[in-house]
Design an enzyme around this catalytic site. Structure first.
Site, PDB file in Angstrom:
ATOM      1  N   ARG A  36       0.804  -1.235   0.000  1.00  0.00           N
ATOM      2  CA  ARG A  36       0.000   0.000   0.000  1.00  0.00           C
ATOM      3  C   ARG A  36       0.826   1.269   0.000  1.00  0.00           C
ATOM      4  NH1 ARG A  36      -2.255  -4.018   2.674  1.00  0.00           N
ATOM      5  NH2 ARG A  36      -4.266  -4.729   1.883  1.00  0.00           N
ATOM      6  N   HIS A 123      -0.612 -15.231   7.258  1.00  0.00           N
ATOM      7  CA  HIS A 123      -1.080 -15.259   5.867  1.00  0.00           C
ATOM      8  C   HIS A 123      -0.373 -16.319   5.043  1.00  0.00           C
ATOM      9  CE1 HIS A 123      -2.514 -10.835   6.421  1.00  0.00           C
ATOM     10  NE2 HIS A 123      -3.342 -11.718   6.943  1.00  0.00           N
ATOM     11  N   CYS A 131      -1.946 -29.260  -3.607  1.00  0.00           N
ATOM     12  CA  CYS A 131      -3.114 -29.599  -4.431  1.00  0.00           C
ATOM     13  C   CYS A 131      -4.357 -29.565  -3.545  1.00  0.00           C
ATOM     14  CB  CYS A 131      -2.963 -30.999  -5.029  1.00  0.00           C
ATOM     15  SG  CYS A 131      -4.478 -31.561  -5.848  1.00  0.00           S
ATOM     16  N   SER A 198       0.615  -1.424   7.649  1.00  0.00           N
ATOM     17  CA  SER A 198      -0.382  -0.339   7.580  1.00  0.00           C
ATOM     18  C   SER A 198      -1.540  -0.622   8.537  1.00  0.00           C
ATOM     19  CB  SER A 198      -0.909  -0.218   6.144  1.00  0.00           C
ATOM     20  OG  SER A 198      -1.518  -1.454   5.739  1.00  0.00           O
TER      21      SER A 198
HETATM   22  N1  APR Z   1      10.236   0.582   7.483  1.00  0.00           N
HETATM   23  C1  APR Z   1       9.071   0.844   8.141  1.00  0.00           C
HETATM   24  N2  APR Z   1       7.862   0.897   7.528  1.00  0.00           N
HETATM   25  C2  APR Z   1       7.850   0.668   6.195  1.00  0.00           C
HETATM   26  C3  APR Z   1       9.009   0.402   5.436  1.00  0.00           C
HETATM   27  C4  APR Z   1      10.240   0.364   6.144  1.00  0.00           C
HETATM   28  N3  APR Z   1      11.402   0.118   5.509  1.00  0.00           N
HETATM   29  N4  APR Z   1       8.645   0.227   4.138  1.00  0.00           N
HETATM   30  C5  APR Z   1       7.299   0.386   4.089  1.00  0.00           C
HETATM   31  N5  APR Z   1       6.827   0.663   5.314  1.00  0.00           N
HETATM   32  C6  APR Z   1       5.448   0.826   5.738  1.00  0.00           C
HETATM   33  C7  APR Z   1       4.537   1.507   4.741  1.00  0.00           C
HETATM   34  O1  APR Z   1       4.483   2.894   4.991  1.00  0.00           O
HETATM   35  C8  APR Z   1       3.187   0.829   5.028  1.00  0.00           C
HETATM   36  O2  APR Z   1       2.423   1.585   5.951  1.00  0.00           O
HETATM   37  O3  APR Z   1       4.952  -0.480   5.884  1.00  0.00           O
HETATM   38  C9  APR Z   1       3.545  -0.496   5.678  1.00  0.00           C
HETATM   39  C10 APR Z   1       3.219  -1.683   4.791  1.00  0.00           C
HETATM   40  O4  APR Z   1       1.815  -1.743   4.687  1.00  0.00           O
HETATM   41  P1  APR Z   1       1.151  -2.711   3.591  1.00  0.00           P
HETATM   42  O5  APR Z   1       1.838  -2.524   2.288  1.00  0.00           O
HETATM   43  O6  APR Z   1      -0.317  -2.502   3.688  1.00  0.00           O
HETATM   44  O7  APR Z   1       1.548  -4.184   4.094  1.00  0.00           O
HETATM   45  P2  APR Z   1       0.865  -4.997   5.274  1.00  0.00           P
HETATM   46  O8  APR Z   1       0.454  -4.093   6.383  1.00  0.00           O
HETATM   47  O9  APR Z   1       1.793  -6.104   5.581  1.00  0.00           O
HETATM   48  O10 APR Z   1      -0.449  -5.588   4.548  1.00  0.00           O
HETATM   49  C11 APR Z   1      -1.195  -6.547   5.253  1.00  0.00           C
HETATM   50  O11 APR Z   1      -2.440  -6.977   3.221  1.00  0.00           O
HETATM   51  O12 APR Z   1      -2.462  -7.356   0.938  1.00  0.00           O
HETATM   52  C12 APR Z   1      -2.515  -7.959   2.166  1.00  0.00           C
HETATM   53  O13 APR Z   1      -1.886 -10.163   2.610  1.00  0.00           O
HETATM   54  C13 APR Z   1      -1.349  -8.898   2.357  1.00  0.00           C
HETATM   55  O14 APR Z   1      -0.175  -9.437   4.404  1.00  0.00           O
HETATM   56  C14 APR Z   1      -0.633  -8.370   3.586  1.00  0.00           C
HETATM   57  C15 APR Z   1      -1.716  -7.570   4.285  1.00  0.00           C
END
Ligand code: APR
Length: 253
Positions: A36, A123, A131, A198
């Site tokens: 995201r 997850h 399968c 996030s």
């Molecule tokens: N250090 C700290 N924070 C970071 C870094 C970093 N190096 N890089 C990115 N971020 C932050 C971003 O700002 C974001 O808020 O990490 C967060 C990642 O959020 P998402 O991309 O939403 O990932 P996540 O929270 O793991 O999503 C949860 O959503 O799509 C599904 O199954 C998927 O497990 C995933 C779940």
């Protein structure tokens, strides 16, 4: 940041039972895009096309899933643990980390050296496949080779059934055992540290709330604001690798 790192170091030094909760943000410094952030996976692909119902429901749904999987898996396979993963292993080695609950499917916590039984994967894991008809197990490398050989939606060589990665798709039931274990560990924690998430995907995002409700000190280390920031005792805005390395430096030996 240094004051915050010092405060978090003190919390780890004093914790009776610290738990880490990680999201895709902890793996971006290993070259795996998150979902995201600007330019993340869901910026480039529509998550509504990658649901469990679509995967199970049609050959076209599976073809679309594997089209993305064929691109993302080599990035995961090539990734190596970064400073954030290494810091958690060091904390565990100093008996300052009870376990790591992760939303990530990349296996980097285990690759960094956390014992598998100390990594709770909410997850699933992208390195395994199964399968759905006969439960035959395959490695993701095997499935990737079938994709590379031109099979757009691989089926089970043993029975012809649908082969699906061992990851939890949107709309798919969560792994009951992992969720129960994660909730139990969160409720027993006195320090609960979110790294790189996030916190918008449920039920995973309930886990930090379980810890907070049971009395844990809640810390959120994230580049961007999260909906749970207001419930946290400490919010550190920054990169997980840099911050966790600074925390280690400031902890008692
Ligand atoms: N250090 C700290 N924070 C970071 C870094 C970093 N190096 N890089 C990115 N971020 C932050 C971003 O700002 C974001 O808020 O990490 C967060 C990642 O959020 P998402 O991309 O939403 O990932 P996540 O929270 O793991 O999503 C949860 O959503 O799509 C599904 O199954 C998927 O497990 C995933 C779940």
């Amino acid at each position: 940041m240094s004051g915050d790192a010092t405060r978090l170091a003190e919390l780890f030094d004093r914790a009776r039972r610290a738990v880490a909760f990680t999201g895709a943000g902890v793996s971006t410094e290993s070259g795996i895009p998150d979902f995201r952030s600007p330019g993340g996976i869901w910026d480039r692909f529509d998550p509504n096309e990658f649901t469990y119902a679509n995967f199970i429901g049609s050959l076209e749904g599976r073809r679309k899933y594997w089209e993305l999987g064929r691109v993302t898996y080599p990035v995961i396979r090539a990734a190596r643990p970064n400073a954030a993963h290494v810091a958690l292993v060091e904390l565990h080695g100093r008996d300052r980390l009870d376990c790591c609950i992760t939303q990530n499917i990349d296996g980097l916590h285990q690759a960094a050296g956390l014992p598998p039984e100390k990594v709770i994967e909410l997850h699933g894991n992208a390195t395994r496949a199964r399968c759905l008809a006969c439960s035959a197990a395959y490695t993701r490398d095997e499935v990737h080779a079938w994709l590379e050989a031109g099979d757009a939606a691989p089926t089970c060589p043993a029975c012809g059934g649908i082969v699906k990665p061992a990851t939890v798709l949107f709309g798919e039931a969560m792994p009951e055992g992992a969720m129960a274990e994660a909730e139990r560990r969160a409720r027993e924690a006195d320090l609960f540290v979110v790294l790189g998430s996030s916190l918008v995907v449920y039920p995973a995002a309930y886990i930090p709330l379980h810890a907070r409700e049971a009395g844990a000190t809640l810390v959120i280390v994230n580049l961007a604001p999260t909906p749970l920031d207001a419930r946290a005792d400490l919010v550190i805005r920054g990169r997980a690798g840099q911050i966790m390395s600074a925390v280690l430096e400031r902890m008692d030996r």
